[in-house]
Scaffold this active site. Structure first.
Site, short mmCIF file in Angstrom:
data_model
loop_
_atom_site.label_atom_id
_atom_site.label_comp_id
_atom_site.label_asym_id
_atom_site.label_seq_id
_atom_site.Cartn_x
_atom_site.Cartn_y
_atom_site.Cartn_z
N GLU A 1 34.05 72.62 -2.44
CA GLU A 1 34.70 71.69 -2.90
C GLU A 1 34.17 71.22 -4.53
OE1 GLU A 1 37.91 68.87 -3.39
OE2 GLU A 1 37.55 70.85 -2.09
N SER B 1 -0.38 107.25 -3.88
CA SER B 1 0.31 107.87 -5.01
C SER B 1 0.00 109.23 -5.13
CB SER B 1 0.44 107.01 -6.19
OG SER B 1 0.84 107.62 -7.39
N ASP C 1 3.80 102.97 -2.24
CA ASP C 1 4.01 104.03 -3.38
C ASP C 1 3.93 102.92 -4.57
OD1 ASP C 1 4.51 106.29 -4.41
OD2 ASP C 1 6.66 106.26 -3.95
N ASP D 1 10.09 104.90 -2.18
CA ASP D 1 11.53 105.11 -2.49
C ASP D 1 11.88 106.45 -2.14
OD1 ASP D 1 9.75 106.12 -4.52
OD2 ASP D 1 11.51 106.61 -5.59
#
Length: 671
Positions: free
Chosen positions: A263, A566, A434, A625
């Protein structure tokens, strides 16, 4: 005491009066009155009352600020006198109506209107009134908690071609801009602290108070006046709600705050209850004057909005009267607080409700309850996806479980599903991350690190010894021999065939392996050595997402161990995290793993890592990912494989959609 004695004096009988004669006798030696204030301020006025010489003493409101309000404001008559015809705000010579056309049933309020003065002419000039008004507004904002520690400010401009005020020649008065100073307690400001300026930012009249300086906000007042010609007032506050509203996007990359179906949208001008409000967000800078370019671009991009948010800072709000600016500022703050609390409840403040509310047309939403952004004419310009979940067989938005859903669905929402992201440290105290597409942008590796190697490969290989060349070459040839993809293996092997010189052969192998995106230990060792020189020289700075460092700090405070896995060598990992855009992050990280522990798509690698850590695979949260990596981790028994969703990451397949998804690492911290 003075008022009490005055009342007593009015009630004294003749007999009682005689008892006080000594005190009211003109012949009483002054030496007998040890307190001059008692004599001049109490006894004499009381005497005047008793002798009917009370013209001054009985003046209504004597001793009060305006001399017109009776002191007894706690009585009914006093309250009528106080609230009946005396406004609390300092009035100017123009008045203000509601933000609309004047029709009380307007759904959308467009502009503020000025007209006949709301206060009688009192001989006070506009400049004095404006200065006092700014001080009064600053005090009000301080009391709201919006201007603590000398923060915030107000600017009001009067005059101009359409002004009813005239100078001595009868022409319209020139523009005058009044601005609050810097570094002064806003609750203690007075009119004599205010600067008076022209539209060229020249000081026309300095404050009476010495030693004051202009606020760093000053250029920003003029940015608004330049781009919003009707604006007469600009307000800047450090409201906590405004600041926190800029952080509702944990990635801190959003350039707009979006809300709908509340509102109080009517209070910000040009919006109705079912419109979509978009408030631009700009990034903060060390000083406010450096925000000018960003603010101007935001004002031009969002012509329908009368405010700009500054990330981790506050808000600038304006209106075509001071009343409108203040009204809109309060409405914006209400909306920000509503959004923050709705987020805490799990309600999406930016989504059009699916049920239980009025909607003007089906075109404003899609089948998933998407929030449609609107352009300046109110047309739908783009849509925002809202994921759907299935709860007890009934479709419901992911954010609506506690709002308008049935009891059974609410109960289902309280149960954590298999596809829900884990929460640290309750679900696990070991976090394995990662790098690419998780802590760091994929584009940084592909567009910065890899090109750096190729661009500097000739000079680097030429500068190293034959022994080191032979060492690199031996490892890289071994890497090529174990490549599983036959086509890639053939291309890499052929790159060095026919090349006699070892240095030239090394460079040929490296270029081909980079082109084929080969992840190999020998290649990574050479790349790591080259990146080391780049990081140490400052030519390279490791990219990290904005949520990574706050996540590391949170994990450290909550005894969660964070490690890295990694395809890049451990040496390269430490170089990146030791030289990031956020500083040296190595103290936050526990351990590092690369392909020496095994390939990232091999389940055995994750078992090896768990053994190295001395924990069971089920105690680890692994975020990546890459779908294949998460599949391998799941096969190895990793307790919580999680999919990282970042801009530029690969599109998910049906396999990837089976894993819990996070858009920020802070989500696994409960944010």
């Amino acid at each position: 005491a003075k008022q009490l004695l005055t009342i007593l004096a009015r009630r004294l009988t003749t007999t009682t009066t005689s008892l006080f004669t000594t005190f009211f006798n003109n012949n009483t030696p002054a030496a007998t009155i040890t307190n001059p204030f008692l004599f001049t301020e109490i006894i004499n006025p009381a005497k005047k009352l008793m002798t009917n010489d009370n013209a001054e003493a009985v003046k209504p409101g004597a001793g009060w600020t305006n001399g017109a309000i009776a002191p007894a404001s706690y009585t009914r008559a006093g309250k009528v006198a106080l609230y009946g015809s005396n406004r609390r705000w300092t009035a100017l010579n123009t008045s203000w109506t509601r933000i609309g056309t004047g029709n009380p049933t307007d759904a959308r309020h467009e502009a503020s209107f000025t007209g006949k003065s709301m206060s009688a002419t009192d001989g006070i000039d506009d400049a004095t009134a404006v200065k006092c008004l700014i001080s009064q507004m600053c005090e009000s904002f301080y009391n709201k908690g919006w201007a603590t520690g000398t923060s915030g400010g107000v600017s009001i401009r009067i005059g101009g071609p359409t002004s009813t005020s005239k100078d001595s020649t009868g022409t319209a008065a020139p523009w005058r801009v009044f601005v609050a100073p810097s570094g002064i307690q806003k609750e203690d400001m007075i009119g004599e602290d205010i600067f008076e300026m022209d539209m060229e930012q020249n000081i026309v009249q300095k404050p009476v108070t010495e030693g004051l300086r202009l606020s760093a906000c000053t250029p920003l007042w003029y940015v608004v006046y330049k781009n919003r010609p009707s604006a007469k007032c600009v307000i800047h506050t450090h409201s906590l709600n405004a600041q926190m509203a800029t952080l509702l996007d944990p990635t801190e990359q959003s350039d707009v705050f979006r809300v709908t179906h509340l509102e109080m949208l009517k209070g910000v001008g040009k919006h109705s209850y079912d419109d979509v409000l978009e408030v631009p967000i700009i990034d903060n800078r060390p000083t406010e004057d450096m925000l000018s370019d960003q603010m101007e671009a935001a004002i031009q991009k969002y012509p329908k909005c009368n405010a700009v948010l500054v990330r981790r800072h506050g808000i600038f709000c304006w209106g075509d009267s001071w009343e409108q600016a203040k009204t809109q500022l309060e409405s914006f703050d209400y909306l920000f607080e509503s959004a923050i609390k709705m987020r805490q409840m799990g309600v999406d403040f930016s989504a059009i409700p699916k049920v239980g509310t009025y909607r003007s047309s089906v075109e404003e939403k899609d089948g998933n309850g998407s929030c449609a952004a609107q352009d300046k004419d109110g047309r739908v310009s783009k849509k925002r996806k809202v994921d759907e979940v299935q709860a007890s067989g009934v479709s419901a938005t992911a954010v609506s479980g506690f709002n308008g859903m049935s009891d059974v669905n609410n109960a289902a929402d309280l149960v954590r599903g298999e596809n829900d992201a884990p929460l640290l440290p309750g679900d696990a105290k070991i976090l394995l991350l990662d790098i690419e597409g998780c802590t760091t942008s994929i584009s940084f590796v592909k567009d910065v690190l890899f090109p750096f190697v190729l661009e500097n490969l000739d000079s680097y290989v030429s500068s190293i010894s034959d022994e080191l060349v032979e060492k690199y070459l031996t490892k890289i040839i071994s890497d090529i021999e174990v490549i599983k993809d036959g086509d890639v293996k053939d291309k890499c092997s052929a790159a060095g065939s026919g090349v006699v010189a070892d240095k030239e052969k090394l460079k040929a192998y490296v270029r081909q392996m980079v082109a084929c995106d080969v992840k190999a230990t020998g290649l990574k060792a050479l790349q790591g050595d080259m990146w080391k020189s780049g990081y140490e020289s400052g030519e390279l700075k490791g990219h990290i997402y904005p949520d990574f460092k706050p996540m590391l700090e949170w994990c450290k405070d909550n005894d969660v161990k964070v490690s890295i896995y990694s395809s890049g060598s451990i040496k390269a990992q430490k170089l990146l995290f030791g030289h990031t855009t956020g500083g040296d992050l190595l103290p936050y990280l526990t351990s590092y793993f690369d392909t020496t522990s095994g390939g990232k798509k091999d389940a055995a690698s994750y078992k090896n890592i768990a053994n190295s850590m001395g924990v069971s695979p089920s105690e680890i949260v692994f975020v990546s990912d890459a779908e294949a990596e998460l599949v391998a981790a799941r096969e190895a028994g990793i307790g919580h494989p999680v999919m990282s969703i970042r801009p530029g990451n690969a599109v998910l397949t049906d396999v990837g959609k089976t894993f819990p998804k996070i858009f920020s690492l802070m989500q696994i911290c409960g944010y």
